[in-house]
Design a protein around this motif. Structure first.
Motif, mmCIF file in Angstrom:
data_model
loop_
_atom_site.group_PDB
_atom_site.id
_atom_site.type_symbol
_atom_site.label_atom_id
_atom_site.label_comp_id
_atom_site.label_asym_id
_atom_site.label_seq_id
_atom_site.Cartn_x
_atom_site.Cartn_y
_atom_site.Cartn_z
ATOM 1 N N ALA A 253 48.122 41.307 29.179
ATOM 2 C CA ALA A 253 47.183 41.979 29.852
ATOM 3 C C ALA A 253 45.742 41.666 29.317
ATOM 4 O O ALA A 253 44.667 41.564 29.959
ATOM 5 C CB ALA A 253 47.361 43.516 29.908
ATOM 6 N N ALA A 254 45.903 41.417 27.783
ATOM 7 C CA ALA A 254 44.517 41.113 27.276
ATOM 8 C C ALA A 254 44.075 39.705 27.628
ATOM 9 O O ALA A 254 42.759 39.479 27.829
ATOM 10 C CB ALA A 254 45.094 41.319 25.562
ATOM 11 N N ARG A 256 44.779 38.162 30.437
ATOM 12 C CA ARG A 256 43.894 38.464 31.674
ATOM 13 C C ARG A 256 42.762 39.129 31.789
ATOM 14 O O ARG A 256 41.644 38.630 32.522
ATOM 15 C CB ARG A 256 45.091 39.306 32.688
ATOM 16 C CG ARG A 256 46.172 38.525 33.065
ATOM 17 C CD ARG A 256 47.146 39.331 34.139
ATOM 18 N NE ARG A 256 47.428 40.586 34.043
ATOM 19 C CZ ARG A 256 48.481 40.861 33.167
ATOM 20 N NH1 ARG A 256 49.330 39.866 33.119
ATOM 21 N NH2 ARG A 256 48.916 42.158 32.976
ATOM 22 N N ALA A 257 42.331 40.202 30.743
ATOM 23 C CA ALA A 257 41.218 40.712 30.692
ATOM 24 C C ALA A 257 40.282 39.683 30.282
ATOM 25 O O ALA A 257 38.977 39.835 30.773
ATOM 26 C CB ALA A 257 41.296 42.007 29.932
ATOM 27 N N ALA A 258 40.472 39.100 29.168
ATOM 28 C CA ALA A 258 39.445 38.011 28.835
ATOM 29 C C ALA A 258 39.182 37.037 29.791
ATOM 30 O O ALA A 258 38.091 36.497 29.693
ATOM 31 C CB ALA A 258 40.130 37.443 27.377
ATOM 32 N N GLU A 259 40.256 36.519 30.664
ATOM 33 C CA GLU A 259 39.947 35.642 31.634
ATOM 34 C C GLU A 259 38.814 36.166 32.683
ATOM 35 O O GLU A 259 38.056 35.400 33.037
ATOM 36 C CB GLU A 259 41.159 35.238 32.351
ATOM 37 C CG GLU A 259 42.214 34.310 31.452
ATOM 38 C CD GLU A 259 43.469 34.030 32.238
ATOM 39 O OE1 GLU A 259 43.643 34.851 33.016
ATOM 40 O OE2 GLU A 259 44.076 33.120 31.624
ATOM 41 N N GLU A 260 38.944 37.568 32.784
ATOM 42 C CA GLU A 260 38.161 38.086 33.772
ATOM 43 C C GLU A 260 36.757 38.319 33.272
ATOM 44 O O GLU A 260 35.733 38.085 34.056
ATOM 45 C CB GLU A 260 38.551 39.645 34.314
ATOM 46 C CG GLU A 260 39.839 39.497 35.023
ATOM 47 C CD GLU A 260 40.448 41.073 35.092
ATOM 48 O OE1 GLU A 260 39.737 41.902 34.630
ATOM 49 O OE2 GLU A 260 41.414 41.157 36.074
ATOM 50 N N LYS A 261 36.677 38.657 32.016
ATOM 51 C CA LYS A 261 35.136 38.554 31.287
ATOM 52 C C LYS A 261 34.562 37.427 31.271
ATOM 53 O O LYS A 261 33.295 37.248 31.455
ATOM 54 C CB LYS A 261 35.387 39.285 29.999
ATOM 55 C CG LYS A 261 35.869 40.824 30.087
ATOM 56 C CD LYS A 261 35.886 41.231 28.488
ATOM 57 C CE LYS A 261 34.693 40.990 27.879
ATOM 58 N NZ LYS A 261 34.932 41.492 26.305
ATOM 59 N N ASP A 312 36.993 35.501 23.030
ATOM 60 C CA ASP A 312 38.005 36.346 23.358
ATOM 61 C C ASP A 312 39.175 35.892 24.182
ATOM 62 O O ASP A 312 40.290 36.344 23.709
ATOM 63 C CB ASP A 312 37.351 37.807 24.120
ATOM 64 C CG ASP A 312 36.293 38.440 23.234
ATOM 65 O OD1 ASP A 312 35.999 38.125 22.048
ATOM 66 O OD2 ASP A 312 35.299 38.912 24.010
#
Length: 576
Positions: A253-254, A256-261, A312
């Motif tokens: 999940a972390a 994926r979140a970094a990829e989105e940011k 990140d």
């Protein structure tokens, strides 16, 4: 008258002188005449007539009539159940011997004569198996006692043997006193061993608590081993634990979140670097506006956000890899701990088994029980082995198997009251045989089964057949023929009127023509240099011609011929 008388006188004188001269001349011969008179007369031809008759070729054998196949016999062992002194109580009798007859008695026990080729060589006891038993069963069936032919001396065969003995007034051999005593001793030995075993087992039962803790320990060790093996198997089937799966999910999940940011920061930076340009007034619709220079925009903050987002994302990936490695290491550590637990459980089980086994083996009471069990097994085995041969039996000396029956007892070698040790009698066949010999060259012409005739001194003849030639015709105990001659054996078709020991002349037919043929003396046939046979036929006095012939059967100095001959022709046998 005087002149006539004178003339007559003169004539008479002349006649007288002439007669005297002739007489003298007949007695006087010249040396040549005398030599001619004393010379041998001219040689004349010796001839023989060509005959037409049947020709029979025979081989002549001079021999003696005897009962055939003499065979010395002796007992194969003791008569009765013991090896005490064997003494004949009834000797064999000369004469005809048929199957099932009692040949003699030893110590009051019978010796039966039965037909068979396997010699009696052992005691036939209950359970005995073999060809000798099968042979005995066949003899019992021929005698009408109905034994099965199984090759096993079973109850049915024992019953048949008992009936055979009873019919002759005897009792079949039963176990001796010594056998009965031994059987009772073995039976009591089994009982004693069983009693001892029961006593030791009771003692072991009373003292059985000494191994109870070890049994419980072994049981627990087995349970622990099963649990450890089950846990190891479950761990091997699972790649990660629930905790590890939670950690890996958080790390994913972390990431994926970094990829989105990162994607958002990169999008904002791109928008700031390339703002949209408004269209110019008066421009032609559809025409593309040319880029116009714009004022410089500060994108450093956006670029910093992109760099931070990338940092990140890398940190998130590193955290994900670290979580995965920690999960793998945790699984390996967990599997190793479980494997160690399985090994420990196996060692505990083996230790418990060894301790229990040693306790049982080293226990004096258990050792006594094991020994008592072995004693019972040994005692039962000895009793069973003895029981297999215990009962009605046939001692080796109570049966004599002979190849052919009926036979004749020709010679008796033991008398009543004498000790039986070696040969008891000599038996022969019940039919006459003619024994003789022929030259080796003649033996090549002989074959078993040929027709023959036997002629007595009285001139009477009997039909016979050639039974054997050479080694097969040798009679045990008979003298070997001299000078390479071969023994022959003939069997008369009928023995009526024949007497043993009579000298006879036998003629064996080795060849014969089916019908009358032309025959000439053998001396009349001459073989020329070309290998062809010829005879000289006399067609006029002392005049001959050669005739080529083919020869056939030869017999009694004559030979069968075929060719340009006819019955009555004269052929030259010899001449000067």
């Amino acid at each position: 008258m005087r002149p006539r008388r004178l003339l007559t006188g003169v004539i008479a004188g002349v006649v007288l002188v002439a007669g005297a001269g002739w007489a003298v001349s007949t007695r006087l011969r010249s040396p040549a005449d005398e030599a001619a008179r004393r010379a041998a007369p001219r040689a004349s031809l010796i001839t023989a007539a060509v005959e037409r008759r049947k020709l029979v070729s025979t081989v002549v054998v001079s021999g003696t009539l005897e009962y055939g196949s003499p065979l010395p016999i002796s007992l194969a062992g003791v008569v009765g159940g013991t090896s005490e002194l064997q003494r004949a109580t009834r000797a064999p009798h000369r004469g005809r011997l048929k199957e099932g007859a009692v040949l003699m008695e030893v110590n009051g026990r019978p010796v039966f004569a039965l037909r068979g080729s396997v010699p009696m060589h052992r005691t036939i006891a209950p359970g005995t198996k073999g060809d000798d038993v099968r042979q005995l069963q066949r003899a019992l069936r021929r005698l009408g006692y109905g034994a099965p032919v199984t090759g096993v001396f079973d109850r049915a065969t024992i019953s048949a043997v008992t009936r055979m003995y009873a019919k002759k007034g005897y009792e079949a051999q039963q176990p001796t006193l010594l056998d009965r005593q031994q059987y009772d001793t073995l039976r009591k030995a089994v009982q004693t061993a069983q009693e001892t075993l029961a006593t030791e087992l009771q003692t072991l039962l009373d003292q059985g608590r000494d191994v109870l803790p070890l049994k419980i320990k072994l049981t627990n060790a087995k349970v622990d081993l099963k649990s450890a093996e089950r846990a190891l198997k479950e761990a091997q089937s699972q790649e990660t634990t629930p905790e590890d799966e939670t950690k890996l999910a958080a790390a994913d999940a972390a990431v994926r979140a970094a990829e989105e940011k990162l994607a958002q920061a990169e999008q904002e930076l791109a928008a700031a670097r390339n703002p949209p340009t408004p269209p110019a007034s008066g421009a032609t619709p559809g025409a593309t506006a040319a880029p116009q220079p714009t004022a410089s925009t500060d994108t450093s903050l956006l670029e910093m956000r992109v760099e931070n987002a990338r940092a990140d994302l890398a940190a998130a990936h590193e955290a994900r890899d670290r979580a995965s490695e920690e999960a793998r290491q945790a699984r390996e550590k967990r599997l190793e701990e479980l494997r160690k637990a399985v090994r420990t459980a196996k060692e505990a089980k083996a230790t418990a088994e060894q301790a229990l086994r040693q306790a049982r083996q080293l226990s004096p009471t258990r050792l006594k029980v094991a020994g008592a069990r072995k004693d019972v097994a040994a005692a039962k085995g000895m009793l069973a082995e003895f029981a297999r041969t215990y009962g009605t039996s046939v001692p080796p000396g109570e049966v004599v198997f002979l190849p052919k029956l009926p036979a004749r007892v020709e010679k008796v070698s033991v008398k009543a009251g004498q000790q039986v040790q070696n040969e008891i009698a000599t038996v022969t066949g019940s039919t006459f045989m003619v024994t003789g010999s022929v030259e080796a060259t003649e033996s090549d012409l002989l074959r078993a089964g040929m027709e023959a005739s036997i002629e007595l001194d009285s001139g009477k003849t009997y039909k016979a057949a050639l039974t054997a030639v050479g080694d097969q015709a040798k009679v045990p105990g008979a003298e070997e023929p001299a000078n390479g001659a071969q023994p022959v054996l003939l069997t008369p078709v009928s023995t009526k009127g024949l007497k043993a020991g009579t000298a006879v002349t036998a003629r064996v037919t080795v060849g014969a023509t089916k019908s009358p043929v032309l025959v000439v003396p053998v001396a009349a046939v001459i073989t020329a240099a070309d290998g062809k046979a010829r005879v000289q036929v006399e067609y006029a006095t002392d005049k001959t011609r050669e005739v080529e012939v083919r020869t056939g059967l030869t017999a009694d100095g004559n030979v069968e011929v075929t060719g340009a001959l006819k019955e009555g022709d004269r052929v030259v046998v010899s001449g000067a």
